[in-house]
Write an enzyme that holds these catalytic residues in place. Structure first.
Site, PDB file in Angstrom:
ATOM      1  CB  CYS A   1     -19.247   0.771  70.481  1.00 26.24           C
ATOM      2  SG  CYS A   1     -18.989  -0.267  69.144  1.00 26.24           S
TER       3      CYS A   1
ATOM      4  N   GLY B   1     -17.287   6.442  60.279  1.00 24.36           N
ATOM      5  CA  GLY B   1     -16.525   6.300  58.786  1.00 24.36           C
ATOM      6  C   GLY B   1     -15.951   4.755  58.928  1.00 24.36           C
ATOM      7  CD  GLU B   2     -14.355   0.184  56.777  1.00 24.84           C
ATOM      8  OE1 GLU B   2     -13.087  -0.274  56.884  1.00 24.84           O
ATOM      9  OE2 GLU B   2     -15.044  -0.382  57.401  1.00 24.84           O
TER      10      GLU B   2
ATOM     11  CB  CYS C   1     -23.748  -1.293  60.580  1.00 27.45           C
ATOM     12  SG  CYS C   1     -22.147  -1.596  59.955  1.00 27.45           S
TER      13      CYS C   1
ATOM     14  CB  CYS D   1     -12.689   6.377  69.886  1.00 28.11           C
ATOM     15  SG  CYS D   1     -13.430   5.616  68.553  1.00 28.11           S
TER      16      CYS D   1
ATOM     17  CB  CYS E   1     -20.458   5.388  58.260  1.00 24.08           C
ATOM     18  SG  CYS E   1     -19.595   3.869  57.929  1.00 24.08           S
TER      19      CYS E   1
ATOM     20  CD  GLU F   1     -20.573  13.212  67.815  1.00 24.30           C
ATOM     21  OE1 GLU F   1     -21.201  13.791  69.035  1.00 24.30           O
ATOM     22  OE2 GLU F   1     -21.193  12.077  67.860  1.00 24.30           O
TER      23      GLU F   1
ATOM     24  CB  CYS G   1     -23.839   1.926  63.371  1.00 23.77           C
ATOM     25  SG  CYS G   1     -22.676   3.098  63.630  1.00 23.77           S
TER      26      CYS G   1
END
Length: 372
Positions: free
Chosen positions: A345, A171-172, A126, A115, A122, A92, A129
């Protein structure tokens, strides 16, 4: 033979096509302009190229490796695309629009922030998330990162221009730094969108070695670190990967980035009811940040279906902010944008609403950053 993705190596593939078809150099430049400035959605739309050439290039070099699986729009101007990737996988990306209220010249204008994602899923884990609920499948290629920007540009009116770019989607980013830096070089170049590095923010959960590499190779970009806790014991629970890193190592790398870049650091902090929102947590953040040139972006939790976390009360938020402000830490509470379409977020995910829990992307709260 696999068809190459044009955006994975735009200059080389266009130059090769130019040699193959005997094209003058200006034709190659025309294609670049059509993609980044003209927002062409097909070869056929590039009207100043000869029609036979457009047909040949369409066969040899497909423009896109993604398709839009779903487009969602909110009444606050936020738009989200769910993109299906060639060979499987979904990501996304989000376009956010926000009225600028500060400054006489800027008042009433609209800031447009994209964004974008860097991985399918990911792997940072976390707990709050949506993006990491299914783990990480793979890194996105250079072209797949660029393509998100171009796809979102297709959602903009002809008179709209990109204001900011945040790498805060799925993702990171620092786990895919090779492809990300190559993509940003294309996007930010004068032959791309020409967007200044100070308007591009890279968000990370905090990978010290990669932060130092970013300081060496690309200090022109802004850095945002998703902190979410003021001490290791709590952060290990919220951000499990921290158990192998530690806040001290992250802050040392962040200080190095600041020394090299001279750019104020941004720390992101998702506020979770009765977990990391207590006054004692705010006091610990004061001790951690007050001697640093840093902004703390506080994001009251955006609910994700299927997860047990809650948004803190307004009173708890106000007390948290008061402690930070009294302690001399610049703080900004980010208001929600896009949460009605699961584009805020923490809500981004690689599925449609019918298939699973929502995913989310960050909303801009100022000229400097958004956050994971």
């Amino acid at each position: 033979m696999t068809t190459p993705h044009l955006l994975n190596d735009l200059d080389t593939l266009l130059a090769d096509a130019g040699k193959q078809h005997g094209l003058p150099a200006y034709r190659v430049k025309q294609v670049r302009r059509w993609l980044f400035e003209g927002r062409a959605e097909s070869w056929d739309a590039m009207s100043n190229l000869p029609k036979p050439l457009r047909s040949k290039l369409a066969e040899e070099l497909p423009l896109w490796s993604t398709s839009v699986a779903r487009h969602t729009a909110a009444d606050d101007g936020t738009e989200k695309l769910l993109l299906a990737l060639d060979g499987g996988g979904r990501i996304e990306c989000v376009l956010l629009r926000e009225k600028v209220r500060r400054g006489a010249a800027a008042a009433g204008s609209v800031r447009r922030t994209m964004c974008i994602s860097t991985q399918v899923g990911c792997g940072m884990g976390c707990v709050f998330c949506a993006s990491g609920l299914d783990g990480v499948e793979r890194n996105l290629s250079r072209g797949e990162i660029i393509e998100q920007v171009l796809r979102l540009q297709h959602r903009m009116a002809p008179d709209e221009r990109l204001s900011h770019l945040v790498i805060m989607g799925m993702g990171e980013p620092l786990a895919n730094l090779d492809n990300l830096l190559a993509a940003l070089a294309d996007i930010s170049s004068a032959e791309g969108l020409g967007i200044s590095g100070r308007r591009i923010t890279i968000s990370t959960v905090g990978l010290p070695a990669a932060i130092r590499r970013l300081a060496r190779e690309a200090p022109q970009y802004r850095l945002a670190i998703s902190l979410h806790a003021p001490n290791d014991e709590l952060r290990n629970r919220i951000v499990p990967v921290n158990d192998k890193i530690g806040i001290e190592a992250i802050m040392a790398a962040a200080d190095e980035f600041y020394t090299v870049s001279g750019r104020r650091l941004t720390f992101e902090y998702v506020l979770l009811d009765e977990i990391n929102d207590r006054p004692e947590h705010a006091h610990q953040l004061v001790r951690l940040l007050r001697e640093r040139n840093a902004l703390l972006n506080v994001i009251p939790y955006n609910p994700v279906a299927g997860l047990p976390y809650r948004t803190p009360s307004r009173e708890a938020q106000q007390e948290f902010e008061r402690v930070l402000t009294d302690g001399g830490v610049p703080v900004k509470f980010r208001h929600r944008k896009g949460d009605k379409i699961n584009a805020a977020c923490g809500q981004l995910r690689r599925s449609t609403p019918a298939e699973a829990t929502p995913l989310v992307i960050p909303a801009p709260s100022g000229s400097e950053s958004l956050g994971n």
